[in-house]
Design a protein around this motif. Structure first.
Motif, PDB file in Angstrom:
ATOM      1  N   PHE A 272       8.596  -2.866  -1.202  1.00  0.00           N
ATOM      2  CA  PHE A 272       8.001  -4.184  -1.040  1.00  0.00           C
ATOM      3  C   PHE A 272       7.391  -4.714  -2.332  1.00  0.00           C
ATOM      4  CE2 PHE A 272       9.070  -3.748   3.210  1.00  0.00           C
ATOM      5  CZ  PHE A 272       8.897  -4.973   3.827  1.00  0.00           C
ATOM      6  N   ILE A 273       6.979  -3.828  -3.230  1.00  0.00           N
ATOM      7  CA  ILE A 273       6.521  -4.259  -4.554  1.00  0.00           C
ATOM      8  C   ILE A 273       7.688  -4.913  -5.295  1.00  0.00           C
ATOM      9  CG2 ILE A 273       5.717  -3.435  -6.802  1.00  0.00           C
ATOM     10  CD1 ILE A 273       4.087  -1.303  -5.242  1.00  0.00           C
ATOM     11  N   LYS A 274       8.878  -4.328  -5.142  1.00  0.00           N
ATOM     12  CA  LYS A 274      10.075  -4.871  -5.780  1.00  0.00           C
ATOM     13  C   LYS A 274      10.456  -6.234  -5.196  1.00  0.00           C
ATOM     14  CE  LYS A 274      10.839  -1.046  -8.147  1.00  0.00           C
ATOM     15  NZ  LYS A 274      10.501  -0.996  -9.559  1.00  0.00           N
TER      16      LYS A 274
ATOM     17  N   ARG B 202      -0.647  -0.559  -2.312  1.00  0.00           N
ATOM     18  CA  ARG B 202       0.294   0.492  -1.902  1.00  0.00           C
ATOM     19  C   ARG B 202      -0.412   1.714  -1.337  1.00  0.00           C
ATOM     20  NH1 ARG B 202       2.751   4.833  -4.778  1.00  0.00           N
ATOM     21  NH2 ARG B 202       1.742   4.124  -6.672  1.00  0.00           N
ATOM     22  N   HIS B 203      -1.502   2.154  -1.972  1.00  0.00           N
ATOM     23  CA  HIS B 203      -2.185   3.372  -1.532  1.00  0.00           C
ATOM     24  C   HIS B 203      -2.814   3.203  -0.146  1.00  0.00           C
ATOM     25  CE1 HIS B 203      -1.417   5.339  -5.298  1.00  0.00           C
ATOM     26  NE2 HIS B 203      -1.960   4.334  -5.968  1.00  0.00           N
ATOM     27  N   ARG B 204      -3.392   2.022   0.100  1.00  0.00           N
ATOM     28  CA  ARG B 204      -3.996   1.768   1.421  1.00  0.00           C
ATOM     29  C   ARG B 204      -2.913   1.693   2.491  1.00  0.00           C
ATOM     30  NH1 ARG B 204      -7.413   2.833   5.078  1.00  0.00           N
ATOM     31  NH2 ARG B 204      -8.152   1.098   6.339  1.00  0.00           N
ATOM     32  N   LYS B 205      -1.786   1.055   2.168  1.00  0.00           N
ATOM     33  CA  LYS B 205      -0.668   1.002   3.113  1.00  0.00           C
ATOM     34  C   LYS B 205      -0.193   2.406   3.461  1.00  0.00           C
ATOM     35  CE  LYS B 205       1.389  -3.413   1.742  1.00  0.00           C
ATOM     36  NZ  LYS B 205       2.558  -4.048   1.112  1.00  0.00           N
ATOM     37  N   GLN B 206      -0.048   3.234   2.426  1.00  0.00           N
ATOM     38  CA  GLN B 206       0.447   4.589   2.665  1.00  0.00           C
ATOM     39  C   GLN B 206      -0.534   5.418   3.486  1.00  0.00           C
ATOM     40  OE1 GLN B 206       1.416   5.602  -1.459  1.00  0.00           O
ATOM     41  NE2 GLN B 206       3.595   5.492  -0.950  1.00  0.00           N
TER      42      GLN B 206
END
Length: 194
Positions: free
Chosen positions: A155-157, A32-36
């Protein structure tokens, strides 16, 4: 047109809700952090492209002898090729490295700052003051950034299978959008020629 109406129009054209599926599909291998981080960088690049379009875009196209139709057709072709890679990953024309760290193409342009966004910026810059256009563009870009920046949480969900299904679906939608962009541009060219 009021400033609020212009911001809403730009938000609709920039389509952050539609783009979040494609962007997260392209960045599927990252946390998530890299995507953000990538989303933030690409949103800033897209904003810079749109500001540049507002300031000098019309003059640059005239200087190069290009018409807006060329921008729309080339954007449609690039989007079509990218969408085919999303629907049929084995046939993707982008290397894994390009998808993993997409600099400018395809997220900043043509997904966020696409031909439609650039065209409407050209039109607004021709009709309104540059301060008005830049204010509306800044507000719309902030709304788009917030939506896209929060999208990895959704997307995690969804999970891996849900994300793959959404990526294929978005690929099909992008194919239709890119074909429509090409049809619109060709129709306009034929209308002007006839």
């Amino acid at each position: 047109m009021t400033l609020l109406a212009t911001v809403l129009l730009l938000c609709i054209i920039m389509d952050p809700f539609g783009n979040m599926v494609a962007i997260n599909g392209l960045l599927g291998n990252y946390d998530r952090h890299r995507k953000q981080t990538i989303i933030l960088r690409e949103s800033l690049i897209a904003y810079a492209i749109l500001v540049f379009s507002a300031l000098v875009g019309t003059h640059l196209l005239k200087l190069l002898g290009l018409e807006q139709h060329a921008l729309q057709i080339s954007g449609g072709i690039v989007l079509f090729i990218i969408a085919l890679g999303m629907v049929f990953p084995a046939k993707s024309v982008m290397s894994h490295e390009a998808i993993a760290d997409p600099l400018v193409v395809p997220i900043a342009m043509p997904l966020i700052a696409g031909p439609s966004s650039i065209s409407i910026i050209f039109l607004l810059a021709h009709r309104e003051s540059i301060l008005y256009v830049l204010t509306a563009l800044t507000l719309a870009s902030l709304v788009s950034l917030v939506i896209l920046w929060l999208s990895p949480v959704l997307f995690i969900k969804l999970g891996k299978r849900g994300s793959i299904a959404m990526e294929r679906l978005m690929g099909m939608l992008l194919i239709m959008i890119s074909v429509q962009m090409l049809i619109d541009a060709i129709t306009e060219v034929m209308h002007e020629a006839g």
